[in-house]
Design a protein around this motif. Structure first.
Motif, PDB file in Angstrom:
ATOM      1  N   GLY A 144       0.769  -1.151  -0.139  1.00 60.03           N
ATOM      2  CA  GLY A 144       0.081   0.161  -0.013  1.00 60.03           C
ATOM      3  C   GLY A 144       1.097   1.036  -0.058  1.00 60.03           C
ATOM      4  N   ARG A 145       1.993   1.190   0.144  1.00 60.30           N
ATOM      5  CA  ARG A 145       3.037   2.150   0.277  1.00 60.30           C
ATOM      6  C   ARG A 145       4.032   2.364  -1.088  1.00 60.30           C
ATOM      7  NH1 ARG A 145       6.518   3.073   4.249  1.00 60.30           N
ATOM      8  NH2 ARG A 145       6.657   1.078   4.887  1.00 60.30           N
ATOM      9  N   PHE A 146       4.341   1.130  -1.146  1.00 63.35           N
ATOM     10  CA  PHE A 146       5.432   0.858  -2.181  1.00 63.35           C
ATOM     11  C   PHE A 146       4.842   0.449  -3.391  1.00 63.35           C
ATOM     12  CE2 PHE A 146       9.649   0.557   0.675  1.00 63.35           C
ATOM     13  CZ  PHE A 146       9.025   1.672   1.224  1.00 63.35           C
ATOM     14  N   THR A 147       5.298   0.725  -4.564  1.00 63.41           N
ATOM     15  CA  THR A 147       5.257   0.236  -5.863  1.00 63.41           C
ATOM     16  C   THR A 147       6.288  -0.274  -6.717  1.00 63.41           C
ATOM     17  OG1 THR A 147       2.955   1.330  -5.899  1.00 63.41           O
ATOM     18  CG2 THR A 147       3.742   0.543  -8.036  1.00 63.41           C
ATOM     19  N   ILE A 148       6.397  -1.340  -7.254  1.00 68.04           N
ATOM     20  CA  ILE A 148       7.354  -1.911  -7.992  1.00 68.04           C
ATOM     21  C   ILE A 148       6.866  -1.912  -9.606  1.00 68.04           C
ATOM     22  CG2 ILE A 148       6.886  -4.298  -7.729  1.00 68.04           C
ATOM     23  CD1 ILE A 148      10.032  -4.880  -7.966  1.00 68.04           C
ATOM     24  N   MET A 149       7.760  -1.324 -10.483  1.00 66.50           N
ATOM     25  CA  MET A 149       7.278  -1.243 -11.840  1.00 66.50           C
ATOM     26  C   MET A 149       8.430  -1.545 -12.772  1.00 66.50           C
ATOM     27  SD  MET A 149       5.558   2.715 -11.417  1.00 66.50           S
ATOM     28  CE  MET A 149       6.877   3.150 -10.415  1.00 66.50           C
ATOM     29  N   ARG A 150       8.163  -2.396 -13.724  1.00 68.12           N
ATOM     30  CA  ARG A 150       9.442  -2.711 -14.721  1.00 68.12           C
ATOM     31  C   ARG A 150       9.133  -1.890 -16.129  1.00 68.12           C
ATOM     32  NH1 ARG A 150      10.163  -9.221 -14.583  1.00 68.12           N
ATOM     33  NH2 ARG A 150      11.145  -8.629 -16.814  1.00 68.12           N
ATOM     34  N   ASP A 151      10.165  -1.648 -16.654  1.00 72.02           N
ATOM     35  CA  ASP A 151      10.154  -0.972 -18.080  1.00 72.02           C
ATOM     36  C   ASP A 151      10.954  -2.164 -18.794  1.00 72.02           C
ATOM     37  OD1 ASP A 151      10.321   0.048 -20.722  1.00 72.02           O
ATOM     38  OD2 ASP A 151      10.477   1.865 -19.773  1.00 72.02           O
ATOM     39  N   ASP A 152      10.474  -3.182 -19.381  1.00 69.24           N
ATOM     40  CA  ASP A 152      11.402  -4.263 -19.913  1.00 69.24           C
ATOM     41  C   ASP A 152      12.005  -3.658 -21.363  1.00 69.24           C
ATOM     42  OD1 ASP A 152       8.941  -6.920 -19.112  1.00 69.24           O
ATOM     43  OD2 ASP A 152      10.516  -5.948 -17.942  1.00 69.24           O
ATOM     44  N   THR A 153      11.389  -2.691 -21.910  1.00 71.34           N
ATOM     45  CA  THR A 153      12.090  -2.137 -23.198  1.00 71.34           C
ATOM     46  C   THR A 153      13.399  -1.368 -22.731  1.00 71.34           C
ATOM     47  OG1 THR A 153      11.088   0.069 -22.735  1.00 71.34           O
ATOM     48  CG2 THR A 153      10.007  -1.704 -24.307  1.00 71.34           C
ATOM     49  N   LYS A 154      13.742  -1.067 -21.566  1.00 69.65           N
ATOM     50  CA  LYS A 154      14.872  -0.399 -20.925  1.00 69.65           C
ATOM     51  C   LYS A 154      15.673  -1.245 -20.074  1.00 69.65           C
ATOM     52  CE  LYS A 154      13.081   4.307 -21.428  1.00 69.65           C
ATOM     53  NZ  LYS A 154      12.556   5.450 -20.662  1.00 69.65           N
ATOM     54  N   ASN A 155      15.241  -2.522 -19.709  1.00 71.25           N
ATOM     55  CA  ASN A 155      15.852  -3.346 -18.601  1.00 71.25           C
ATOM     56  C   ASN A 155      15.802  -2.666 -17.475  1.00 71.25           C
ATOM     57  OD1 ASN A 155      16.041  -5.466 -20.388  1.00 71.25           O
ATOM     58  ND2 ASN A 155      18.115  -5.016 -21.038  1.00 71.25           N
ATOM     59  N   THR A 156      14.795  -2.185 -16.891  1.00 72.51           N
ATOM     60  CA  THR A 156      14.844  -0.976 -15.716  1.00 72.51           C
ATOM     61  C   THR A 156      13.728  -1.690 -15.034  1.00 72.51           C
ATOM     62  OG1 THR A 156      15.929   0.575 -17.107  1.00 72.51           O
ATOM     63  CG2 THR A 156      14.630   1.089 -15.002  1.00 72.51           C
ATOM     64  N   VAL A 157      13.928  -1.191 -13.612  1.00 71.79           N
ATOM     65  CA  VAL A 157      12.924  -1.650 -12.661  1.00 71.79           C
ATOM     66  C   VAL A 157      12.974  -0.326 -11.574  1.00 71.79           C
ATOM     67  CG1 VAL A 157      14.531  -2.868 -10.853  1.00 71.79           C
ATOM     68  CG2 VAL A 157      11.832  -3.139 -10.658  1.00 71.79           C
ATOM     69  N   TYR A 158      11.893  -0.185 -11.184  1.00 72.57           N
ATOM     70  CA  TYR A 158      11.553   1.108 -10.419  1.00 72.57           C
ATOM     71  C   TYR A 158      11.041   0.774  -9.136  1.00 72.57           C
ATOM     72  CZ  TYR A 158      11.980   3.204 -14.858  1.00 72.57           C
ATOM     73  OH  TYR A 158      12.644   3.800 -16.237  1.00 72.57           O
ATOM     74  N   LEU A 159      11.345   1.630  -7.805  1.00 77.23           N
ATOM     75  CA  LEU A 159      10.486   1.292  -6.906  1.00 77.23           C
ATOM     76  C   LEU A 159      10.027   2.755  -6.213  1.00 77.23           C
ATOM     77  CD1 LEU A 159       9.444  -0.625  -4.589  1.00 77.23           C
ATOM     78  CD2 LEU A 159      11.516  -0.192  -3.323  1.00 77.23           C
ATOM     79  N   GLN A 160       8.802   2.765  -6.426  1.00 78.88           N
ATOM     80  CA  GLN A 160       8.143   4.052  -5.862  1.00 78.88           C
ATOM     81  C   GLN A 160       7.774   3.911  -4.545  1.00 78.88           C
ATOM     82  OE1 GLN A 160       7.779   7.122  -7.320  1.00 78.88           O
ATOM     83  NE2 GLN A 160       7.076   7.863  -5.461  1.00 78.88           N
ATOM     84  N   MET A 161       8.262   4.829  -3.585  1.00 83.94           N
ATOM     85  CA  MET A 161       8.012   4.651  -2.154  1.00 83.94           C
ATOM     86  C   MET A 161       7.441   5.768  -1.659  1.00 83.94           C
ATOM     87  SD  MET A 161      11.746   3.045  -1.051  1.00 83.94           S
ATOM     88  CE  MET A 161      12.686   4.341  -1.492  1.00 83.94           C
ATOM     89  N   ASN A 162       6.234   5.590  -1.191  1.00 89.23           N
ATOM     90  CA  ASN A 162       5.413   6.821  -0.571  1.00 89.23           C
ATOM     91  C   ASN A 162       5.174   6.599   0.913  1.00 89.23           C
ATOM     92  OD1 ASN A 162       5.158   7.701  -3.134  1.00 89.23           O
ATOM     93  ND2 ASN A 162       3.423   6.564  -3.642  1.00 89.23           N
ATOM     94  N   ASN A 163       4.785   7.563   1.446  1.00 88.70           N
ATOM     95  CA  ASN A 163       4.530   7.699   2.959  1.00 88.70           C
ATOM     96  C   ASN A 163       5.746   6.919   3.807  1.00 88.70           C
ATOM     97  OD1 ASN A 163       3.290   8.025   5.524  1.00 88.70           O
ATOM     98  ND2 ASN A 163       1.930   6.209   5.214  1.00 88.70           N
ATOM     99  N   LEU A 164       6.831   7.374   3.446  1.00 89.59           N
ATOM    100  CA  LEU A 164       8.253   6.521   4.012  1.00 89.59           C
ATOM    101  C   LEU A 164       8.273   6.568   5.458  1.00 89.59           C
ATOM    102  CD1 LEU A 164      10.815   7.469   1.352  1.00 89.59           C
ATOM    103  CD2 LEU A 164      10.404   5.073   2.077  1.00 89.59           C
ATOM    104  N   LYS A 165       8.957   5.863   6.314  1.00 89.32           N
ATOM    105  CA  LYS A 165       8.944   5.765   7.747  1.00 89.32           C
ATOM    106  C   LYS A 165      10.195   5.577   8.112  1.00 89.32           C
ATOM    107  CE  LYS A 165       4.383   3.537   7.853  1.00 89.32           C
ATOM    108  NZ  LYS A 165       3.615   2.112   8.229  1.00 89.32           N
ATOM    109  N   PRO A 166      10.629   6.037   9.519  1.00 94.03           N
ATOM    110  CA  PRO A 166      12.002   5.786   9.699  1.00 94.03           C
ATOM    111  C   PRO A 166      12.417   4.316   9.563  1.00 94.03           C
ATOM    112  CG  PRO A 166      10.890   7.316  10.934  1.00 94.03           C
ATOM    113  CD  PRO A 166       9.746   6.621  10.280  1.00 94.03           C
ATOM    114  N   GLU A 167      11.415   3.687   9.840  1.00 91.08           N
ATOM    115  CA  GLU A 167      11.800   1.907   9.842  1.00 91.08           C
ATOM    116  C   GLU A 167      12.062   1.411   8.411  1.00 91.08           C
ATOM    117  OE1 GLU A 167       9.264   3.492  11.230  1.00 91.08           O
ATOM    118  OE2 GLU A 167       7.514   2.058  11.053  1.00 91.08           O
TER     119      GLU A 167
END
Length: 120
Positions: free
Chosen positions: A63-86
């Protein structure tokens, strides 16, 4: 040999967003899965998110992080929202697949790690 290059780490305040990127470089024939792991001081490395045939998230980031892939670029992203100290840790990119440099061979590569610090 397949190399993974990460970017996007840094210092962010609690509640803020951050986006990590990781590109796979080399003689890649196909990528089966890409994912993100993290390791906090004094703790073992743990899976954060993985995207292959299915998508998996560690419970605390759902519910806070989203992983996304762009296979045309051999790239993976991690969108992190509502980050916590932990969430503070070194984040590592991983990729598994098949490489080709005259012959086909499996690869299982790791990035060098990028520091994410969540603090006010």
């Amino acid at each position: 040999q397949v190399q993974l290059v990460e970017s996007g780490g840094g210092l962010v305040q609690p509640g803020g967003p951050l986006r990590l990127s990781c590109v796979a470089l080399g003689c890649i024939f196909s990528i089966n899965a890409m994912g993100w792991y993290r390791q906090a001081p004094g703790k073992q490395r743990e899976l954060v998110a993985d995207k292959g045939g299915s998508t998996i998230y560690e419970d605390s980031v759902k519910g806070r992080f989203t992983i996304m892939r762009d296979d045309t670029k051999n790239t993976v992203y991690l969108q992190m929202n509502n980050l916590k100290p932990e969430d503070t840790a070194v984040y590592y990119c991983s990729a598994r697949g098949i490489q080709y440099s005259g012959t086909y061979a499996d690869f299982n590569s790791w990035g060098q790690g990028t520091q994410v610090t969540v603090s006010s």
